[in-house]
Design an enzyme around this catalytic site. Structure first.
Site, short mmCIF file in Angstrom:
data_model
loop_
_atom_site.label_atom_id
_atom_site.label_comp_id
_atom_site.label_asym_id
_atom_site.label_seq_id
_atom_site.Cartn_x
_atom_site.Cartn_y
_atom_site.Cartn_z
N SER A 113 0.83 -1.20 0.00
CA SER A 113 0.00 0.00 0.00
C SER A 113 0.86 1.25 0.00
CB SER A 113 -0.90 0.01 1.24
OG SER A 113 -1.55 1.25 1.39
N TYR A 127 -1.90 0.10 10.04
CA TYR A 127 -2.08 -0.54 8.74
C TYR A 127 -0.86 -0.32 7.85
CZ TYR A 127 -3.62 -1.20 3.94
OH TYR A 127 -3.69 -1.60 2.63
N LYS A 146 1.94 -3.20 6.56
CA LYS A 146 2.26 -3.47 5.16
C LYS A 146 3.76 -3.37 4.91
CE LYS A 146 -1.60 -4.54 3.17
NZ LYS A 146 -1.77 -5.85 2.50
#
Length: 320
Positions: A117, A141, A145
């Site tokens: 991402s 998050y 990643k």
């Protein structure tokens, strides 16, 4: 030979599965069904309701289907929500990736395309993010990643794993009317859900340091994204060496307010969005340079913003 798609019943995963089918690459689908939709996957395809935390079952599936490689899309994908649920985020995205890699080692599977991402960059200090831009994620998050990328690189050093990680941010649109974005947190489904229910869409944050005060994002069409995953899988299977990471971006930023204007134009529904406070973990602007992916993965922006909105709207209508 087959390719395993984790998260293959999800919005992005189901588009990747269909692109693999069209390329005769025999997809096998694994999905925990925490957010997947079983109807997104054709009944004739091999499908397993399995969480990527389950190393033993993943190993068994890979051996059973003589898996060539894995496209790893499964995970907890909500930046804002990850701030509230860091432990869940790291369990699903970090431990899940580690367990998947263990299963791949057990089954001697040597190819992986990882769904990363642009959240790994945080809020960049440059107008256009390249693969060499520093990584300073601002949410669990984004952190998870980035750690996933590190895990894969370290496993490659240890075992000769062939890999690449694809970094993208706002994936929108639909390649088929029955495949819709079911996320309760993403902008497009939130906007269309509100309009379908005769409610007014909301903008989260209007005081960012951007031209109109709303977040600026790099929007890419999900069908274009799926093709890049398949091209990466083909290259790895053929033994072509790929870069460790690629940005899948348009090079152009669009603000949330501009998205609202495009939605009003496409739907014919005029509205003034309700302005709410910022969501935690959302950077002000992030726009990616996709030239490296264009060179190696046939990455192209095949859809305009209006086409993205139109296809997403049609899919939302079929869902409604």
């Amino acid at each position: 030979m087959s390719w395993l798609v984790t998260g293959g019943a999800g919005y992005i995963g189901s588009h990747v599965v269909r692109s693999l089918e069209q390329a005769s690459m025999n997809p096998v689908i694994v999905d925990s069904m925490s957010s997947g939709v079983r109807g997104f996957v054709a009944n004739e395809l091999p499908f397993y309701s399995v969480n990527v935390l389950d190393t033993e079952k993943l190993t068994e599936i890979m051996k059973r289907h003589d898996i060539t490689g894995v496209i790893h899309l499964a995970g907890y994908k909500y930046a804002g929500e990850s701030v509230k649920n860091p432990l869940l985020t790291f369990e699903q995205n970090v431990t899940g990736t580690a367990n998947l890699l263990r299963a791949m080692e057990n089954a001697r599977v040597q190819n992986i395309v990882f769904s990363s991402s642009a959240a790994v960059y945080g809020t960049p200090s440059v107008e256009l993010v390249t693969e060499n831009t520093g990584t300073f994620p601002e949410s669990p998050y984004g952190q998870s990643k980035l750690i996933g990328e590190w895990l894969i690189r370290d496993q490659a050093v240890a075992t000769g794993l062939k890999h690449t990680s694809l970094r993208y941010f706002n994936v929108v649109g639909s390649g088929s009317e029955e495949l819709y974005d079911a996320s309760p947190h993403n902008l497009f489904p939130l906007v269309f859900k509100a309009l379908n229910e005769s409610k007014t869409p909301k903008i989260f944050g209007t005081d960012y340091d951007t031209a109109d005060g709303t977040c600026v994002r790099d929007y890419v069409h999900v069908a274009d994204l799926a093709l890049a995953h398949v091209e990466a899988a083909k290259k790895l299977e053929a033994g072509t060496k790929l870069e460790p990471v690629y940005n899948l971006g348009s090079g152009d930023g669009v603000s949330v307010r501009e998205i609202m204007d495009a939605v009003a134009k496409v739907t014919g529904i005029q509205f003034t969005a309700i302005e709410e406070a910022r969501r935690p973990g959302d950077p002000a602007r992030i726009v990616a340079d996709g030239q490296l992916a264009a060179r190696d993965l046939d990455w192209q922006m095949r859809h305009s913003l209006e086409e993205m909105v139109q296809s997403a709207h049609r899919a939302s209508q079929s869902r409604a």
